[in-house]
Every structure is written in C-alpha cells, then in structure tokens.
Design an enzyme around this catalytic site. Structure first.
Site, PDB file in Angstrom:
ATOM      1  N   ASP A 110       0.734  -1.252   0.069  1.00  0.00           N
ATOM      2  CA  ASP A 110       0.079   0.092   0.055  1.00  0.00           C
ATOM      3  C   ASP A 110       1.004   1.216   0.185  1.00  0.00           C
ATOM      4  O   ASP A 110       2.179   1.115   0.140  1.00  0.00           O
ATOM      5  CB  ASP A 110      -0.835  -0.062   1.174  1.00  0.00           C
ATOM      6  CG  ASP A 110      -1.606   1.293   1.452  1.00  0.00           C
ATOM      7  OD1 ASP A 110      -2.226   1.785   0.256  1.00  0.00           O
ATOM      8  OD2 ASP A 110      -1.906   1.665   2.668  1.00  0.00           O
TER       9      ASP A 110
ATOM     10  N   ASP B  58      -0.212   4.945   1.115  1.00  0.00           N
ATOM     11  CA  ASP B  58      -0.178   5.891   2.316  1.00  0.00           C
ATOM     12  C   ASP B  58      -0.331   5.280   3.408  1.00  0.00           C
ATOM     13  O   ASP B  58      -0.894   4.343   3.602  1.00  0.00           O
ATOM     14  CB  ASP B  58      -2.023   6.522   2.203  1.00  0.00           C
ATOM     15  CG  ASP B  58      -1.832   7.633   0.955  1.00  0.00           C
ATOM     16  OD1 ASP B  58      -0.781   8.373   0.518  1.00  0.00           O
ATOM     17  OD2 ASP B  58      -2.749   7.610   0.409  1.00  0.00           O
TER      18      ASP B  58
END
Length: 274
Positions: free
Chosen positions: A9, A11
C-alpha cells in the site's frame, strides 16, 4: 528472490501519512475539503480539490514541492532498495493517484524499484491542473465489493496479479498495508503467503476480529524500522525455504539416477557371477 512478489500500500505504509490530506492541509485548503467531504465520494472530492487549488492559483510545482516534503520513516527507502536488490518483484496497490505516487517515488529515487503501480489515474490535463479519475469507473458499473470503496477493489487487483503468474513459478506474496481497503486483498492471499498489517491501524483491527479468516501468515509492524526488519526477515525465510527445497529436489534426482544406474548394472553383475 524471483519467487517473491512484495505488494505495498502507499499512504501510511510507504509514506507516513495520507498523501491526499497532506497536500490539502499543507496548501491551506483544509476548510474547503471538510465542507465538501460529506457531499461526494473521496476520489471525486480529491479531483474537486485539485480544481480548487488550480482556481486559487496553486501550480503543479506547488503541489510537487509539497509532495517532496511528505514525512517518511528513514528505514523505508533502504528496505525497498534492499528488497529490490534481492530480486523481489515490488508492486504498489494504492487508493492514492499516479501523479502523487510517482512524484514522491521519483524524488526518493525508488521509482525504478517497482514493476507496477496500481492506483487511481492522476495527470496534468489541458487546463494545467491535476485531474484525478477513479481506478474503476463506478458511475458505469460498481465493482460489487462490499469491503472496498466504489472506485477501487484491491482484492480484484491482487487476484489479477495472482492470475498473471504461471503456476510453475510458485511465487509467494508479501502484502503490506494499514487501511480498511487492505483487508479485501489480505483475504485473497494463500497459505504460503504473508500479510504485514500495521499494528493498531484499521487493517490490523479487522484482522484481529477473526484472524482465522486470513490464510496467510500474519506479521504486524509498528513503524519503518519494524517494516524493514520484518520484510527482510520474511524474504530471507522464503529464500532459505526455497534453497532447502531445491537441495531436496537435487538429492532426490541424484538418488533416482543412482538407483537407475544400479539397476542397469545389476544384470551384468549377475551374469558375471553365473
């Protein structure tokens, strides 16, 4: 480690905050953002915010300079470079956007480490502003996933990556994430895979509710130092297991050859004794 696919991922996993919020807050548009937040989906809201920034005279360079200042733990970049140097296939699956992610990765000098970035399209349009589109056009057809936001089902992306790998390659996945959107892809991982949820973040909380739903081996992490240590440990673990498996395979082949050679020689030995 050609046999390892590491999926990040972005963020709060690679960078230490939400890149959307970071840009909005740093450029002083938090109030407008909060007013619009209840009225539209997040992805649509971010495109509207890019329009607001442009109409108030904020340039592409202003946005890029803010992105280059985004907080990131000092051990994350070395971890990514190390995993890439070891031969792992690194990919990103993120609900941010291409413009934000590529601007940050290029600034950090790690864009070339990733073979694929799956995220919402983000580009500079003919008006000279950043335009952000949904990864999945939910206005035409929803993705049908009850666990993910309407613009992106990360689980479907992981399935596509899994399906693109030949069975004989036997690649194993390591998935790193923090948010609720990372839960769906975590459920798609297999028994030989690993999931690395950030502790005390939404993905961790969801997994803790019923860990038995996750087939992959779970390894939580707290910060970038943890992330580096655990990620490289898992890559090394997979490497050692692959080496042991190859050794067993070689030993079995040698044993088979030895047995075949012995059986072939046996009639000659018997003939001599007769």
């Amino acid at each position: 480690m050609a046999g390892v696919v590491v999926v990040f991922d972005f963020d709060k996993t690679i960078v230490d905050c939400d890149s959307d919020n970071w840009v909005v807050d740093e450029l002083g548009f938090t109030d407008i953002f909060n007013q619009l937040l209840p009225t539209m989906p997040w992805n649509s809201l971010m495109d509207r915010m890019m329009m607001e920034l442009h109409s108030h005279g904020k340039t592409i360079d202003d946005i890029a300079q803010v992105l280059k200042r985004i907080p990131i733990h000092p051990r994350v970049v070395p971890a990514i470079k190390a995993a890439h140097a070891l031969g792992c296939d690194l990919r990103i699956v993120s609900d941010a956007n291409v413009f934000f992610i590529e601007t940050i990765l290029e600034h950090l000098g790690i864009r070339e480490c990733f073979s694929e970035i799956n995220t919402n399209p983000g580009y500079v349009n003919e008006e000279g502003r950043v335009s952000i589109l949904p990864y999945h056009d939910f206005s035409k057809a929803p993705d049908g996933c009850s666990l993910c936001p309407p613009n992106m089902c990360k689980g479907l992306i992981i399935e596509r990556i899994q399906d693109s790998i030949l069975p004989e390659e036997k690649k194993r996945f390591i998935y790193l994430g923090d948010g609720s959107g990372d839960y769906c892809p975590s459920l798609r991982l297999k028994e030989r895979d690993f999931v690395m949820p950030r502790k005390n973040f939404p993905l961790w909380d969801l997994i803790c509710k019923d860990p038995l739903l996750i087939k992959a081996e779970i390894h939580e992490w707290n910060d970038g130092e943890d992330q580096e240590r655990i990620l490289l440990h898992l890559i090394n673990k997979i490497s050692n297991e692959e080496s042991a498996h190859k050794k067993i395979s070689v030993d079995c082949k040698l044993q088979t050859i030895a047995v075949a050679a012995h059986e072939a020689a046996l009639p000659q030995v018997l003939k001599v004794h007769q």
